[in-house]
Design a protein around this motif. Structure first.
Motif, PDB file in Angstrom:
ATOM      1  N   GLY A 472       0.774  -1.228   0.000  1.00 22.92           N
ATOM      2  CA  GLY A 472       0.000   0.000   0.000  1.00 22.92           C
ATOM      3  C   GLY A 472       0.805   1.276   0.000  1.00 22.92           C
ATOM      4  O   GLY A 472       0.276   2.338   0.343  1.00 22.92           O
ATOM      5  N   SER A 474       2.063   3.085  -2.604  1.00 24.48           N
ATOM      6  CA  SER A 474       1.549   4.029  -3.593  1.00 24.48           C
ATOM      7  C   SER A 474       0.163   4.529  -3.210  1.00 24.48           C
ATOM      8  O   SER A 474      -0.175   5.695  -3.442  1.00 24.48           O
ATOM      9  N   SER A 475      -0.658   3.667  -2.620  1.00 26.10           N
ATOM     10  CA  SER A 475      -1.986   4.097  -2.176  1.00 26.10           C
ATOM     11  C   SER A 475      -1.867   5.170  -1.098  1.00 26.10           C
ATOM     12  O   SER A 475      -2.626   6.145  -1.085  1.00 26.10           O
ATOM     13  N   ASN A 478      -0.834   8.473  -2.746  1.00 29.15           N
ATOM     14  CA  ASN A 478      -1.983   9.087  -3.419  1.00 29.15           C
ATOM     15  C   ASN A 478      -2.937   9.719  -2.412  1.00 29.15           C
ATOM     16  O   ASN A 478      -3.494  10.794  -2.645  1.00 29.15           O
ATOM     17  N   LYS A 479      -3.166   9.054  -1.293  1.00 28.25           N
ATOM     18  CA  LYS A 479      -4.066   9.606  -0.273  1.00 28.25           C
ATOM     19  C   LYS A 479      -3.490  10.897   0.322  1.00 28.25           C
ATOM     20  O   LYS A 479      -4.210  11.870   0.558  1.00 28.25           O
ATOM     21  N   GLU A 484      -4.552  10.864  -7.797  1.00 26.75           N
ATOM     22  CA  GLU A 484      -3.897   9.635  -8.253  1.00 26.75           C
ATOM     23  C   GLU A 484      -2.514   9.976  -8.790  1.00 26.75           C
ATOM     24  O   GLU A 484      -2.275   9.959 -10.002  1.00 26.75           O
ATOM     25  N   VAL A 488      -1.537   2.699  -9.089  1.00 30.16           N
ATOM     26  CA  VAL A 488      -1.866   1.713  -8.066  1.00 30.16           C
ATOM     27  C   VAL A 488      -2.571   0.546  -8.739  1.00 30.16           C
ATOM     28  O   VAL A 488      -3.494   0.735  -9.529  1.00 30.16           O
ATOM     29  N   SER A 490      -3.395  -3.987  -8.150  1.00 26.20           N
ATOM     30  CA  SER A 490      -3.265  -5.156  -7.282  1.00 26.20           C
ATOM     31  C   SER A 490      -2.074  -6.015  -7.652  1.00 26.20           C
ATOM     32  O   SER A 490      -1.665  -6.892  -6.898  1.00 26.20           O
ATOM     33  N   ASN A 579      -0.619  -0.926   7.876  1.00 25.25           N
ATOM     34  CA  ASN A 579      -1.673  -0.535   6.945  1.00 25.25           C
ATOM     35  C   ASN A 579      -2.852  -1.515   7.005  1.00 25.25           C
ATOM     36  O   ASN A 579      -2.706  -2.645   7.468  1.00 25.25           O
ATOM     37  N   ARG A 614      -6.121   3.377   2.260  1.00 24.60           N
ATOM     38  CA  ARG A 614      -7.282   3.474   1.366  1.00 24.60           C
ATOM     39  C   ARG A 614      -8.253   4.553   1.832  1.00 24.60           C
ATOM     40  O   ARG A 614      -8.738   5.349   1.035  1.00 24.60           O
TER      41      ARG A 614
END
Length: 723
Positions: A472, A474-475, A478-479, A484, A488, A490, A579, A614
C-alpha cells in the motif's frame, strides 16, 4: 591531533569497492592533512606512455619512463589534480582507455620499485608541508610505508563491494551482468596486491570492515584510529603517563571527530558520484515531459540527457509506469526532465492508469519531447498523442529515435507528416543527434516555470515509503497527495522508479518518496526489478526517515523484517506503519500484537502508527511519529554528560570478568548524528551483550525513539612501560 608536532603519516590500503579512496580524502580533509593517491601514479604513467607512443608491453622502456616522466600530483583532498607534462589528466586517467592499459604497467616488475620510491618522496614532501599526509593505494601499508604512524586496511564483504560497484556501473550508464561484475572485482583483487591478501591485514595493520558502515561511520572509525595511535610518554610515572595519555586521546578525538561535520556540499566534493545530488535553487526551473507510446526509447533518451543510467530501462514495453522527475542540464540551462509511461489508445487496467500519468505530465510541463520510433513510423497511437499535444498548446520537439546511422534519416524525414515541425533524428542508445534535439528544446523552453516542483535543496524533510511489494505504499502517497499521483494496481511490483512528491501534512510541507517494493534479495532479481531495487536503496539512502509499511491483514513476514533491517543498516530514522488496520477484527488484532512482540522485538524503539492508506484513517498521526524519529536522529549528547552517564553504568553494572580480566571503559564520545554514533574507548574487548545493555540504557536515559544507535568500541590495551 596529539601533543607531538611531528608530521603524521596515515597509510590506507584495500580492495576495489571498499571505500578507501573516498574515506581517505574525507579523513585528510577533516584533519587538514594532504592527500596522495598512489594508484594515480600508475594511471598517469600509463597515460604518458600512450601519449609518447611507448608500447606498454616494452617493459624496459616503460621502466625508463617511470624514472623521468613529468608528474605533478595535487595534495588537496577535495581536488587532487594530476598533471603530466603540464596537461591536467585528472579525468582522462579514469577513462576506459587507461583502465584497459594500466594493468600491463602496474604489473611491470621494474616499474613498481621506481614508483614506490617516488611515492615515498611525495608522501614525505606533503607531510612536511601540511603537517600530515593520508596516502592510499596498492601495498601502501606493507611495502611503500610500512613505518607509517597509522596503517589501515579498509575492506568489505564481496556482496557489499559488488553492490557498490553495481551502483558505479549504473551511474556511468553501463550494463554489466552479475557474473561479469563479480569476475572483474575478483580479478582486480588478485592483481592489486603483490604482498598480502586483502582479506587479512599484515601485522600492525588495523582492519576496518566497511560492509555495514555508512560513509561517515567509516571516516569516524579511521579518525578514532588516528586519535588513539601510540604516542611518546608525557608523564614521569606509569599511572600518570596512562592518565595523561587518555586525556590526550580524548582531546584528539573531540577535535577530530566532533569537528568533522560534512554538509551536503562537502560530501559532494569528497564523493564526485554524488555531485548530481546538489541542486542549486536559482529559481523555478522549466519542466520538460518526455512522452510517446511504449518502448520507443523514452527512458533511454532520459538517461542520455542525464548522462547517467538513472531511469530503469529494459527491452520490453511498459517498464516505466509513473511519471518520474529528474534534474537535468544542457548547455548551461537547468530544467526538470519528467519521464513517463507509454501512452496507448484504448488502454485498460494498469496500462490505462499509466497513460493517465503521461497526460498529467503533459499538463504540468512547459514543453514536451515527443519520442517516435523512426523504424516503425507513425502509428495510430502516435497520431492520438499528436491530437493530445495540440489540445495542450505546449511547445513540442519531435524526436525520431533509433536513427543509428545516416541510412535511417530518411525514415525520420517521413515523420514530417505528423504536423509537429521538424523531426530530429536521434539515437538515444548511442547519443547520435541528441545534442541537436536538445538545442531545439532550449529554443522553445522558457527561462522560468510556474509549474516546477521544489527541488531537493528546498530544506524539506525527506520521507521514504518502503516495504515489501503490494503493502500500500503508492496508495498511501496518493491519499496524502489527494489525487492519483502514482499508479496503483493489485499486481505486486507496480512501482519501479522512486517517485518524489511535496506533500502538505500537519501544517507544513514534506517531501515523500514512493519506492519499489523490496523483494527477498536484490541479487535474486533480474532486469528492471534489479535496477528498481537499486533505485529503492538509493532513495532510502537519500531520505532522512523511512516509513515502513506492513500489511496488518497478513502475518509479519521475513520480508517485512528484512525491510526494517535495511532501513536500520542505512542509518535512517524509522517509523512503523501498519496498513489496512480498518479491516482487522478483534481476533486478528490480538494475534498481530503477539507477532509484533515476537518478530519486531529488536525494534521496540520505533514509533508505531496504525493507518488505512485506502480511507486515510489516522494518516495525520504520521506527523508526530516522524517528528519524534527525526528529533532523535538529529540528537547529540554533550561529551561531559555522556561520560558521566557511562561512569554511572560502570559503577552500578561493571562489565563481567572473563578469563580473569575485566575490561574498563576509559571514555566515550558521540562521533556524529544522523544516526547517533558513539565511540567508546576501553581497555579490553566489550562483549556484544554489554554493548546492547549500553544501548538500552542510552535509550532509557536520552530517549532516541525512532532512530538506530551505533556503538563502536576502540580497544586500547595498556602500554608497556617504555622507560
Amino acid at each position: 591531533m596529539t601533543a607531538s608536532s611531528s608530521p603524521v603519516t596515515i597509510a590506507v590500503d584495500g580492495p576495489s569497492g571498499s571505500g578507501k579512496s573516498s574515506v581517505s580524502r574525507a579523513v585528510a580533509a577533516a584533519l587538514g592533512f594532504g592527500y596522495l593517491d598512489t594508484g594515480a601514479m600508475y594511471r598517469a604513467l600509463t597515460w604518458w606512455c600512450l601519449d609518447q607512443g611507448i608500447d606498454t608491453a616494452d617493459l624496459p622502456a616503460v621502466a625508463r619512463a617511470a624514472e623521468t616522466f613529468p608528474l605533478e600530483q595535487g595534495s588537496d583532498p577535495k581536488a587532487p589534480a594530476v598533471t603530466v607534462g603540464g596537461a591536467d589528466v585528472s579525468d582522462e586517467i579514469r577513462s576506459t582507455r587507461i583502465t584497459g592499459a594500466v594493468t600491463a604497467v602496474a604489473t611491470n616488475p621494474d616499474v613498481r620499485p621506481v614508483l614506490q620510491r617516488r611515492q615515498r618522496e611525495a608522501m614525505a614532501e606533503i607531510a612536511a608541508r601540511t603537517g600530515g599526509v593520508v596516502a592510499e593505494g596498492r601495498d601502501i601499508t606493507t611495502v611503500v610505508a610500512p613505518d607509517a604512524d597509522v596503517r589501515v586496511l579498509i575492506t568489505a564483504s564481496e556482496e557489499a563491494r559488488l553492490r557498490r560497484r553495481s551502483g558505479d556501473v549504473a551511474a556511468a550508464g553501463e550494463e554489466v551482468d552479475a557474473a561479469t561484475l563479480r569476475a572483474q572485482v575478483l580479478d582486480r583483487d588478485a592483481a592489486d596486491s603483490a604482498v598480502s591478501s586483502f582479506l587479512t591485514a599484515s601485522e600492525g595493520v588495523a582492519t576496518l570492515d566497511t560492509s555495514e558502515l555508512s560513509f561517515e561511520d567509516s571516516v569516524a572509525a579511521v579518525l578514532a584510529l588516528v586519535a588513539s595511535r601510540p604516542t611518546a610518554p608525557v608523564g614521569t610515572a606509569a599511572e600518570d603517563d596512562e592518565a595523561e595519555d587518555d586525556e590526550a586521546v580524548e582531546r584528539a578525538l573531540r577535535a577530530g571527530l566532533e569537528e568533522f561535520e560534512l554538509d551536503e556540499t562537502d560530501l559532494a566534493l569528497l564523493q564526485p558520484d554524488e555531485v548530481r545530488d546538489v541542486w542549486e535553487e536559482d529559481g523555478p526551473h522549466p519542466v520538460v515531459a518526455v512522452v510517446g507510446r511504449p518502448n520507443v526509447g523514452k527512458s533511454t533518451l532520459v538517461n542520455r540527457v542525464l548522462r547517467r543510467r538513472e531511469a530503469v530501462v529494459e527491452d520490453v514495453p511498459g517498464v516505466t509506469r509513473d511519471r518520474v522527475s529528474y534534474d537535468a542540464e544542457w548547455a548551461g540551462r537547468r530544467f526538470t526532465l519528467v519521464d513517463t509511461g507509454g501512452w496507448e489508445i484504448d488502454a485498460t487496467g494498469i496500462h490505462l492508469r499509466v497513460a493517465e500519468q503521461a497526460e498529467v505530465a503533459i499538463e504540468l510541463a512547459d514543453a514536451v519531447l515527443f519520442v517516435v520510433d523512426s523504424k516503425v513510423g507513425a502509428t495510430d497511437d502516435d497520431e492520438a498523442v499528436v491530437k493530445l499535444l495540440r489540445r495542450s498548446g505546449k511547445p513540442v520537439v519531435l524526436v525520431a529515435n533509433k536513427v543509428d546511422d545516416q541510412r535511417g534519416e530518411s525514415d525520420a524525414a517521413a515523420l514530417w507528416n505528423l504536423g509537429l515541425g521538424q523531426p530530429w533524428p536521434v539515437s538515444a542508445l548511442h547519443g547520435r543527434g541528441s545534442g541537436d534535439a536538445l538545442d531545439a528544446l532550449l529554443d522553445v523552453l522558457p527561462e522560468k516555470s510556474a509549474v516546477a516542483p521544489a527541488g531537493p535543496g528546498d530544506g524539506l524533510r525527506r520521507v521514504a515509503l518502503v516495504g515489501r511489494p503490494n503493502v500500500g505504499k503508492s496508495s498511501l502517497l496518493n491519499k496524502l497527495v489527494g489525487s492519483e499521483r502514482v499508479v496503483v494496481d493489485s499486481v505486486a511490483g507496480t512501482t519501479r522508479d522512486p517517485v518524489d512528491e511535496v506533500i502538505d501534512l500537519g501544517g507544513r510541507s514534506w517531501r515523500f518518496v514512493d519506492t519499489a517494493g523490496i523483494r527477498r534479495r536484490v541479487h535474486q532479481t533480474r532486469g528492471a526489478d534489479f535496477y528498481a531495487s537499486l533505485r529503492t536503496q538509493t532513495a532510502l539512502e537519500k531520505a532522512e526517515v523511512a516509513v515502513v509499511l506492513i500489511d496488518a491483514e497478513q502475518s509479519i513476514a521475513e520480508q517485512d523484517i528484512r525491510v526494517v533491517s535495511q532501513v536500520i543498516e542505512a542509518g535512517r530514522a524509522l517509523v512503523l506503519a501498519f496498513n489496512k488496520w480498518d479491516l482487522l477484527d478483534e481476533e486478528r488484532r490480538y494475534y498481530l500484537e503477539r507477532e509484533i512482540e515476537r518478530e519486531l522485538v529488536q525494534t521496540t524503539w520505533a514509533p508505531r502508527v496504525n493507518i488505512s492508506a485506502r480511507t486515510g484513517r489516522h494518516v495525520d498521526k504520521l506527523v508526530p511519529a516522524l517528528d519524534t524519529a527525526l528529533a532523535s536522529w538529529d540528537a547529540r549528547i554533550p561529551t561531559a554528560r555522556l561520560n558521566a552517564f557511562l561512569g554511572e553504568i560502570v559503577a552500578a553494572h561493571p562489565h563481567p570478568v572473563r578469563s580473569g580480566k575485566q575490561p574498563r571503559i576509559l571514555f566515550g564520545t558521540q562521533a556524529g548524528t544522523r544516526p547517533p554514533r558513539f565511540v567508546i574507548f576501553a581497555s579490553g574487548f566489550i562483549e556484544a551483550g554489554y554493548r546492547r545493555f549500553i544501548e538500552r540504557r542510552l535509550r532509557e536515559e536520552f530517549g532516541f525513539e525512532g532512530t538506530p544507535i551505533e556503538i563502536s568500541v576502540r580497544v586500547r590495551e595498556k602500554r608497556r612501560d617504555r622507560r
